[in-house]
Motif scaffolding. Structure first.
Motif, mmCIF file in Angstrom:
data_model
loop_
_atom_site.group_PDB
_atom_site.id
_atom_site.type_symbol
_atom_site.label_atom_id
_atom_site.label_comp_id
_atom_site.label_asym_id
_atom_site.label_seq_id
_atom_site.Cartn_x
_atom_site.Cartn_y
_atom_site.Cartn_z
ATOM 1 N N ILE A 3 12.800 -7.262 -4.174
ATOM 2 C CA ILE A 3 12.220 -7.742 -2.801
ATOM 3 C C ILE A 3 12.886 -9.028 -2.615
ATOM 4 O O ILE A 3 13.434 -9.557 -3.434
ATOM 5 C CB ILE A 3 10.622 -7.927 -2.801
ATOM 6 C CG1 ILE A 3 10.226 -8.631 -4.166
ATOM 7 C CG2 ILE A 3 10.030 -6.562 -2.902
ATOM 8 C CD1 ILE A 3 8.984 -9.082 -4.015
ATOM 9 N N ASP A 4 12.856 -9.358 -1.292
ATOM 10 C CA ASP A 4 13.508 -10.566 -1.089
ATOM 11 C C ASP A 4 12.990 -11.263 0.336
ATOM 12 O O ASP A 4 11.909 -10.760 1.015
ATOM 13 C CB ASP A 4 15.034 -10.387 -0.663
ATOM 14 C CG ASP A 4 15.931 -11.668 -0.560
ATOM 15 O OD1 ASP A 4 15.347 -12.606 -0.681
ATOM 16 O OD2 ASP A 4 17.088 -11.613 -0.102
ATOM 17 N N PHE A 48 21.155 -10.234 -6.289
ATOM 18 C CA PHE A 48 21.261 -11.493 -7.285
ATOM 19 C C PHE A 48 22.775 -11.859 -7.168
ATOM 20 O O PHE A 48 22.926 -12.944 -7.085
ATOM 21 C CB PHE A 48 21.220 -10.752 -8.629
ATOM 22 C CG PHE A 48 21.557 -11.770 -9.768
ATOM 23 C CD1 PHE A 48 20.917 -12.646 -10.214
ATOM 24 C CD2 PHE A 48 22.949 -11.645 -10.196
ATOM 25 C CE1 PHE A 48 21.187 -13.549 -11.240
ATOM 26 C CE2 PHE A 48 23.301 -12.470 -11.299
ATOM 27 C CZ PHE A 48 22.169 -13.675 -11.854
ATOM 28 N N GLU A 49 23.771 -10.930 -6.917
ATOM 29 C CA GLU A 49 25.165 -11.655 -6.810
ATOM 30 C C GLU A 49 24.982 -12.568 -5.498
ATOM 31 O O GLU A 49 26.010 -13.651 -5.440
ATOM 32 C CB GLU A 49 26.159 -10.760 -6.561
ATOM 33 C CG GLU A 49 26.469 -9.721 -8.012
ATOM 34 C CD GLU A 49 27.293 -8.745 -7.856
ATOM 35 O OE1 GLU A 49 28.241 -8.762 -8.956
ATOM 36 O OE2 GLU A 49 27.364 -8.191 -6.896
ATOM 37 N N GLU A 50 24.446 -12.229 -4.386
ATOM 38 C CA GLU A 50 24.604 -12.832 -3.220
ATOM 39 C C GLU A 50 23.762 -14.463 -3.302
ATOM 40 O O GLU A 50 24.211 -15.288 -2.738
ATOM 41 C CB GLU A 50 23.504 -12.224 -1.999
ATOM 42 C CG GLU A 50 23.239 -12.863 -0.863
ATOM 43 C CD GLU A 50 22.559 -12.366 0.262
ATOM 44 O OE1 GLU A 50 21.980 -12.949 1.081
ATOM 45 O OE2 GLU A 50 22.258 -11.084 0.088
ATOM 46 N N LYS A 51 23.010 -14.270 -4.435
ATOM 47 C CA LYS A 51 22.129 -15.759 -4.498
ATOM 48 C C LYS A 51 22.939 -16.674 -5.369
ATOM 49 O O LYS A 51 22.758 -17.839 -5.342
ATOM 50 C CB LYS A 51 20.782 -15.545 -5.261
ATOM 51 C CG LYS A 51 19.879 -14.513 -4.315
ATOM 52 C CD LYS A 51 19.418 -15.343 -3.387
ATOM 53 C CE LYS A 51 18.085 -14.673 -2.515
ATOM 54 N NZ LYS A 51 18.295 -13.245 -2.335
ATOM 55 N N HIS A 52 23.789 -15.969 -6.339
ATOM 56 C CA HIS A 52 24.669 -16.778 -7.113
ATOM 57 C C HIS A 52 26.185 -16.383 -6.917
ATOM 58 O O HIS A 52 26.957 -16.432 -7.804
ATOM 59 C CB HIS A 52 24.399 -16.253 -8.708
ATOM 60 C CG HIS A 52 23.092 -16.423 -9.009
ATOM 61 N ND1 HIS A 52 22.086 -15.839 -8.556
ATOM 62 C CD2 HIS A 52 22.651 -17.520 -9.730
ATOM 63 C CE1 HIS A 52 20.855 -16.033 -9.118
ATOM 64 N NE2 HIS A 52 21.230 -17.079 -9.903
ATOM 65 N N CYS A 111 14.961 -5.353 -0.755
ATOM 66 C CA CYS A 111 16.569 -5.754 -0.576
ATOM 67 C C CYS A 111 17.101 -4.816 -0.188
ATOM 68 O O CYS A 111 17.085 -3.448 -0.289
ATOM 69 C CB CYS A 111 16.809 -5.967 -2.252
ATOM 70 S SG CYS A 111 16.202 -7.449 -3.152
ATOM 71 N N GLU A 112 18.293 -5.277 0.788
ATOM 72 C CA GLU A 112 19.025 -4.129 1.466
ATOM 73 C C GLU A 112 20.064 -3.340 0.723
ATOM 74 O O GLU A 112 20.271 -2.297 0.890
ATOM 75 C CB GLU A 112 19.614 -4.919 2.769
ATOM 76 C CG GLU A 112 18.756 -5.237 3.754
ATOM 77 C CD GLU A 112 19.341 -6.075 4.894
ATOM 78 O OE1 GLU A 112 20.650 -6.072 4.864
ATOM 79 O OE2 GLU A 112 18.612 -6.419 5.907
#
Length: 533
Positions: A294-295, A340-344, A332-333
């Motif tokens: 979830i996001d 996770f990679e988008e956030k980091h 999450c799409e």
């Protein structure tokens, strides 16, 4: 124009637009205020701390603070807007304190995230959730827009910075190095049954118990789950940007509420994976094949271009601060890994973080290889269980020591098993006994054992003659066939101060082949007791 006011913090948030609340204060003076709350605000918090001078804000004066809200940032904004006013120490950022969600304190919340409260274990018909967790339901419709703080609790003694007590599985500064939390559930409280397998359920590979010792209360060890029957866990997680000003970081408390309490209250998901917390930083959770995600997502709002902001207004001699948020919680799409990679996705450590994440969620059909690699790394070779000629079709182990170790079952259950068994036979298998007849002893009961006495302890530690007379209440046999046919009952028994069977023997006294769970000296160090079918 001065107003001497008392103290107010955090009014309830589920109030209709047309509804007003009258609040009676009695600290410095008795003041009656009527305030209207709107559904667009997360929480309205105000502090009435001192006399307000005319040089301070006038009625209706306002300013906004965008994004992250702290007391320091509020004071800074206040001083820019009202440079001649020093009435700013009472300014607070509105948020829902996490401990207020249950209202039951640190220990209950910790036990819930571990999987050990009545909220985790009770089924729908008898559960206190409907009444006991009513405040969860009141938060459900506004879990995104009402900012929820991360779990921190006031401690009697300082545990972390600022004297706060935290739930160690969710201690974001030290344990959540991947800025990711995951919850895993194994049962459906609505059906009072394990979760049914579907596209979202996962395989559980392994768990390093030492990483969550505060939940399992076991210092160290590994658990391997592949092949466990009747378990289809559902896992859901979320990640946040390390930047504390980011939307995902500021609303991570909301995501935790959604992943945990909302799933229990709305979907009926309960019960942790054995040996692991129900919710925790992903480093402290089991390795699984997949997890839902979830996001927090920004929503469009024609009335404001800001994602979320705090509006200060001076109303009727008071500081009022409202939080307006244009966000919602969504799946999450692109999946958990992509989220996770988008956030980091910044910094030279991105590849390292990604590899660590992939070691926690290993992908479908990869559990078996993950377990095999782990065992080989630690030089473990899978073997087969010891076979001591005890048929599981006939016998059920109830307690044991040494190579046949098993924790004892309860006395009530032991008594029920004996009473339900067809022949009332209790079997002791002993690997270390020096006397051949004592390696297999079959105790056959003829009379009921008194309800007010410990039945299982009779065999474990306190072999007594009272209500246990050889030839009247029981007989001992060297073979199962003899016990079934009541042939060749042992001729000698003595009792007291030792475990089973003291020095009883087929034809006379045989020393030192007794067992005891509280004293040493007997030869029966590797033994177990079984109840027949």
């Amino acid at each position: 124009t001065k107003a001497t006011l008392g103290f107010l913090c955090c009014l309830d948030y589920h109030i209709d637009n047309s509804q007003a609340i009258k609040i009676l204060f009695s600290s410095l003076a008795t003041v009656q205020q009527t305030m209207k709350l709107t559904l667009t605000s997360a929480v309205i918090c105000g502090v009435f701390s001192k006399s307000v001078d005319a040089a301070c804000p006038n009625e209706g004066d306002t300013f906004t603070l965008t994004g992250l809200c702290t007391h320091e940032l509020l004071v800074e904004k206040f001083q820019v807007a009202f440079p001649d006013c020093d009435d700013f120490e009472s300014l607070l950022c509105p948020e829902i304190i996490f401990s207020d969600i249950t209202g039951k304190g640190h220990q209950f919340d910790k036990n819930y995230f571990d999987g050990g409260t009545e909220w985790n274990t009770e089924k729908e018909e008898s559960s206190p959730l409907v009444a006991d967790a009513g405040r969860i339901g009141r938060l459900m419709d506004n879990a995104a827009s009402e900012l929820i703080a991360w779990p921190y609790y006031e401690a009697l003694e300082p545990v972390f910075a600022n004297g706060q007590l935290r739930i160690l599985n969710l201690e974001d500064d030290n344990f959540c190095q991947l800025d990711t939390v995951m919850c895993c559930f194994t049962r459906d409280r609505f059906q009072d049954a394990p979760l049914e397998e579907n596209d979202l359920t996962t395989d559980v590979c392994k768990h390093d118990i030492g990483t969550s010792r505060h939940s399992s209360h076991i210092k160290d060890g590994w658990a391997y789950y592949l092949g466990a029957e009747g378990s289809n866990p559902y896992c859901v997680g979320f990640s946040w940007d390390p930047d504390e000003t980011s939307v995902s970081n500021r609303f991570k408390g909301n995501l935790l509420f959604e992943a945990s309490f909302m799933n229990t209250f709305k979907n009926g998901y309960t019960t942790n994976i054995p040996g692991a917390p129900m919710c925790g930083c992903i480093e402290q959770m089991p390795v699984v094949s997949k997890s839902d995600c979830i996001d927090i997502r920004v929503t469009s709002n024609p009335s404001s271009s800001e994602v979320d902001f705090y509006k200060y207004t001076f109303v009727e001699g008071t500081h009022r601060i409202e939080h307006h948020a244009n966000v919602e919680i969504v799946p999450c799409e692109e999946g958990f890994l992509a989220n996770f990679e988008e956030k980091h996705a910044k910094g030279e450590d991105q590849e390292m973080y990604t590899d660590k994440f992939k070691s926690r969620i290993v992908g479908e059909e990869n559990c078996e290889a993950e377990i095999s690699d782990s065992l080989q790394h630690d030089f473990y070779v899978p073997g087969t269980p010891f076979d001591f000629d005890v048929s599981e079709e006939i016998w059920t182990k109830v307690v044991g020591e040494g190579l046949l170790y098993k924790p004892m079952i309860g006395d009530r259950l032991f008594r029920e098993m004996v009473n339900k068994s067809e022949h009332k036979i209790i079997y002791r298998r002993c690997l270390s006994c020096t006397s051949t007849p004592h390696q297999h002893i079959f105790y056959k009961r003829y009379t009921p054992y008194p309800e007010d006495k410990g039945y299982l302890n009779l065999f474990m530690n306190n072999w007594v003659e009272e209500d246990n007379v050889l030839g009247d209440d029981f007989c001992l046999f060297s073979t199962y066939e003899d016990a079934l046919n009541d042939k060749n009952c042992w001729e000698f028994c003595n009792f007291n101060n030792f475990g089973f069977p003291r020095d009883c023997g087929p034809n006379g006294r045989v020393n030192h082949n007794w067992n005891s769970y509280i004293r040493s000296g007997g030869a029966a160090e590797d033994h177990a007791f079984y109840v027949g079918a």
